[in-house]
Design a protein around this motif. Sequence first.
Motif, PDB file in Angstrom:
ATOM      1  N   ALA A  44       0.691  -1.280   0.046  1.00 56.78           N
ATOM      2  CA  ALA A  44      -0.181   0.107  -0.070  1.00 56.78           C
ATOM      3  C   ALA A  44       0.632   1.329  -0.099  1.00 56.78           C
ATOM      4  O   ALA A  44       1.967   1.107   0.505  1.00 56.78           O
ATOM      5  N   ASP A  45       0.400   2.356  -0.562  1.00 56.25           N
ATOM      6  CA  ASP A  45       1.062   3.553  -0.710  1.00 56.25           C
ATOM      7  C   ASP A  45       0.908   4.282   0.520  1.00 56.25           C
ATOM      8  O   ASP A  45       0.080   4.991   1.027  1.00 56.25           O
ATOM      9  N   THR A  46       1.921   3.807   1.534  1.00 53.34           N
ATOM     10  CA  THR A  46       1.968   4.371   2.837  1.00 53.34           C
ATOM     11  C   THR A  46       3.285   4.260   3.409  1.00 53.34           C
ATOM     12  O   THR A  46       4.203   3.441   2.978  1.00 53.34           O
ATOM     13  N   ALA A  47       3.667   4.994   4.235  1.00 58.34           N
ATOM     14  CA  ALA A  47       4.680   5.332   5.148  1.00 58.34           C
ATOM     15  C   ALA A  47       4.804   4.288   6.433  1.00 58.34           C
ATOM     16  O   ALA A  47       5.716   4.258   7.088  1.00 58.34           O
ATOM     17  N   ASP A  48       3.603   3.872   6.653  1.00 56.42           N
ATOM     18  CA  ASP A  48       3.334   3.004   7.774  1.00 56.42           C
ATOM     19  C   ASP A  48       4.150   1.879   7.695  1.00 56.42           C
ATOM     20  O   ASP A  48       3.899   0.732   6.930  1.00 56.42           O
ATOM     21  N   ILE A  49       5.097   1.712   8.454  1.00 53.26           N
ATOM     22  CA  ILE A  49       5.993   0.412   8.422  1.00 53.26           C
ATOM     23  C   ILE A  49       5.555  -0.740   8.568  1.00 53.26           C
ATOM     24  O   ILE A  49       5.861  -1.756   8.105  1.00 53.26           O
ATOM     25  N   HIS A  50       4.300  -0.565   9.674  1.00 52.86           N
ATOM     26  CA  HIS A  50       3.728  -2.076   9.828  1.00 52.86           C
ATOM     27  C   HIS A  50       2.866  -2.490   8.677  1.00 52.86           C
ATOM     28  O   HIS A  50       2.975  -3.571   8.548  1.00 52.86           O
ATOM     29  N   VAL A  51       2.240  -1.689   8.201  1.00 51.74           N
ATOM     30  CA  VAL A  51       1.472  -1.987   6.780  1.00 51.74           C
ATOM     31  C   VAL A  51       2.435  -2.458   5.635  1.00 51.74           C
ATOM     32  O   VAL A  51       2.067  -3.587   5.113  1.00 51.74           O
ATOM     33  N   VAL A  52       3.428  -1.936   5.576  1.00 48.88           N
ATOM     34  CA  VAL A  52       4.451  -2.350   4.519  1.00 48.88           C
ATOM     35  C   VAL A  52       5.259  -3.723   5.117  1.00 48.88           C
ATOM     36  O   VAL A  52       5.119  -4.598   4.177  1.00 48.88           O
ATOM     37  N   ALA A  55       2.543  -6.300   4.477  1.00 45.74           N
ATOM     38  CA  ALA A  55       2.209  -6.655   2.885  1.00 45.74           C
ATOM     39  C   ALA A  55       3.430  -7.664   2.535  1.00 45.74           C
ATOM     40  O   ALA A  55       3.479  -8.536   1.651  1.00 45.74           O
ATOM     41  N   LEU A  56       4.804  -7.137   2.940  1.00 45.46           N
ATOM     42  CA  LEU A  56       5.759  -7.928   2.275  1.00 45.46           C
ATOM     43  C   LEU A  56       5.721  -9.376   2.914  1.00 45.46           C
ATOM     44  O   LEU A  56       5.994 -10.376   2.416  1.00 45.46           O
ATOM     45  N   GLU A  57       5.303  -9.641   4.165  1.00 44.79           N
ATOM     46  CA  GLU A  57       5.085 -10.980   4.722  1.00 44.79           C
ATOM     47  C   GLU A  57       4.262 -11.611   3.938  1.00 44.79           C
ATOM     48  O   GLU A  57       4.208 -13.089   3.708  1.00 44.79           O
TER      49      GLU A  57
END
Length: 117
Positions: A44-52, A55-57
Amino acid sequence: MIETQTYKQKLEEERKLLVQELSSVGVKQPRNPADWEAREEAPADTADIHVVADALEEVEERHGLTDTLEQRLADVTAALSRIEEGTYGTCEQCGKEIEKERLDANPAARTCTAHMA
Ligand SMILES: [Zn+2]
């Protein structure tokens, strides 16, 4: 004498299911139809490290699942072509007939019980 017809049916059903599952987690590679690549949606286009990180996981998990399904599909396809060739049910290691119990448990088995990986 192995009743290949029963196993053929089982294998064809399994192949259908595997292809379905692979289509939901992976993308067939146009250059090599036997190769599936895990779908990768951009995080997602976000700087939220948890969201990123989440997504990677998820992408990682899908890679693992795609590999497992791909391997299984290869085994099933190989078993089906052995049925066509008339060599189904013989161990790839020693050439002996694979035990019926083993084929019942796994119709795509490539080896006898003694030569299980
Ligand atoms: Zn063997």
